[in-house]
Every structure is written in C-alpha cells, then in structure tokens.
Motif scaffolding. Structure first.
Motif: not given
Length: 308
Positions: A135-142, A161-164, A249-251
């Motif tokens: 999740v941390l990797v994807w959070k940095m990517l997005l 766009p700001s996906f998250l 990822l999104t809380g």
C-alpha cells in the motif's frame, strides 16, 4: 456356552478395552487443538451472537435490546447502507478483474514460454509481500507529485487527477491495487489447472480443426470451469471482507466513498465502542456471504463441467 464362545468373549472385551485406551490417547493428542478451537473460534462466535442482541458499550452497563441493533442498522444508521454499497461495488469490480487478469497471465505463461517459473514467482511476490509495504508503494505512486503523475506530465503534458482524493477514482484505485496484490494466487491455480487438462481431448479438438478463440471458448474454458468456480467463490468471499487496502490506502475517504462493511464494523467496535452494533453488522455480513456462496453452488450445475 460353547468353548468357542467362551474364548471369544475375553477377546471381545480385550478389543473393547483397547479401543477405549486408543480413544483416550487420541483425545489427548487432539485436546490442544480442540482447546484452541474452543477458546479462539467457538467461544468468540457464541459471544458475538449474544453481543448482537445487546446494547453493549465497551464500558458500562449492557442492556438487552433483542433485534434492536439489526433494526437500527437497516433503518436508522446513516453509514451502514453506504458501507454495504461500497463492499458490493468493490466485489463487482474486483472479482471479474482479478479472474480475468489471473487467467490471462496463466495462459500467457504456458509450458512453451521459457523461464515461466521465474515469471510465476515474480507475479506471486505481491501476494506474500506485507500489505502495508504494497500500500505504501501504491500510495507514493498515486500522489499528485508521484511517479504516475510525473511521467504523464513530462511525457504527454497531461496532469492526472488526484486519484486518492477523488470520490469516483478512489474506489477504482483500491480495486486496481487489490488486483495487482492478489492476482498471483489465482494465477497459480489456473496454471495448475491448465497443466492438468486432458491431452487426448485437446488433441482431438485440434484434429477437428479447433484453434485460437474457438479452441479456448469451446474446449479450454469448459475444462477450466471447476478451477474458475473455485476461484470465483474464494475471491468473492475475500472481496466482501476487504479491509486493509481501503484502510491503508484511502482511510475510507474521501468522505465515506471507500468505507467497506468490514471497516464499518471496525469503526463501530473500536472507534465508537458500540460492540453490539458491530456484532450485528458482522452477522449480517456473514449471512450475505453465505447467501452468495449458496447461490454460486446452486448455479454451478449449469456451467461447471467435471470430468467423469
């Protein structure tokens, strides 16, 4: 009594005594497992049923409300139906995407591909990698300043766009990340099923001129139907219980756009200290999963083909 009968009676008593001794020994061997099952599974299940019938705060007096918690969830609680809807959306997106990607990878990694074992290991790595790391990797990517947006801006001049933080995109990104993280498990199941396909049937189809899409849709896919059924049932069950991916990822945000039913249960129990309400929601989820699984088992007779 005959001599034969007189000699058989002690033998039967000896065998009966031996069986009792063996039964006691067997019970002694399995007692640790039975104790663990009772303490950590059976007792919590029974307690959760009792809790669902009470107004059960973490601290303070408990009040019996009968089915009141269930009525509150269905009629008065503002977050229950949105969380149930989010779980349904996630399941409807995740299950077909996961199965399609997994089956495609399994077909591509056929025995004719050199180094297929290495590719299988590479695709399976996300399954065994800790969820927090994934999740941390994807959070940095997005992130707006992450790799995806940076590449899109530098190469095509398009700002993503700001996906998250976008209500529509957030759930899609949770699904995409979950598919990437879990596709390796079903891929291995499909790889094993493909290797077990009966060669005489495949050879007969080739002789009859079947190839390409016709070969896949008419021969390979029906032969794979038991594996597809198994992966569909298991993937549906796990997707209805999704928690870690949206939580990390999104809380659950933005707003409540990605709060699934399990996160709702977690919040009611450990944030708002409403254990009775959380237990009732958990049993509703259990009933939904059992119902969907039963429907799939009843429908399998129409499309699952087992070899005789």
């Amino acid at each position: 009594m005959t001599a034969t009968g007189a000699s058989a009676a002690p033998l039967r008593r000896g065998q009966s005594r031996l069986r009792r001794i063996e039964s006691r020994q067997a019970l002694g061997f399995i007692s640790p497992a039975l104790a663990g099952l009772t303490v950590f599974t059976i007792a919590p299940v029974i307690l959760s049923i009792v809790m669902s019938l009470y107004d059960w705060p973490a601290w303070g007096d408990r009040t019996f409300v009968g089915g009141g918690n269930y009525v509150d969830l269905f009629t008065r609680h503002p977050d229950f139906w949105p969380s149930l809807r989010n779980s349904a959306i996630f399941t409807l997106l995740f299950v077909p995407m996961n199965l399609a990607v997994s089956l495609t990878l399994a077909l591509l990694l056929s025995p004719r591909i050199k180094g297929r074992a290495v590719f299988r290991v590479l695709f399976f790595i996300p399954v065994v990698t800790p969820m927090v790391a994934n999740v941390l990797v994807w959070k940095m990517l997005l992130q707006p300043n992450g790799l995806f947006n940076g590449l899109s801006t530098s190469m095509f001049g398009i700002e993503l766009p700001s996906f998250l933080s976008h209500p529509q995109w957030a759930m899609v990104m949770v699904v995409v990340m979950s598919v990437w993280q879990g596709m390796g498990y079903n891929m291995l199941i499909f790889c094993a099923a493909l290797e077990q396909l009966p060669e005489p049937v495949l050879e007969a189809a080739r002789i009859d001129g079947a190839k390409g899409w016709r070969m896949f849709s008419r021969i390979t896919l029906p032969l794979l139907s038991p594996a597809i059924f198994f992966t569909t049932v298991m993937t549906m069950i796990t997707s209805m219980q999704v928690f870690a991916q949206p939580q990390l990822l999104t809380g659950g945000g933005p707003g409540n756009a990605t709060i699934p039913i399990v996160m709702f249960i977690y919040d009611q129990a450990f944030t708002f200290q409403q254990m009775g309400l959380a237990a009732a929601a958990a049993w509703i989820l259990f009933a939904i999963i059992i119902g969907l699984t039963a429907l799939q088992f009843s429908a399998q007779k129409r499309w699952v083909h087992y070899e005789v």
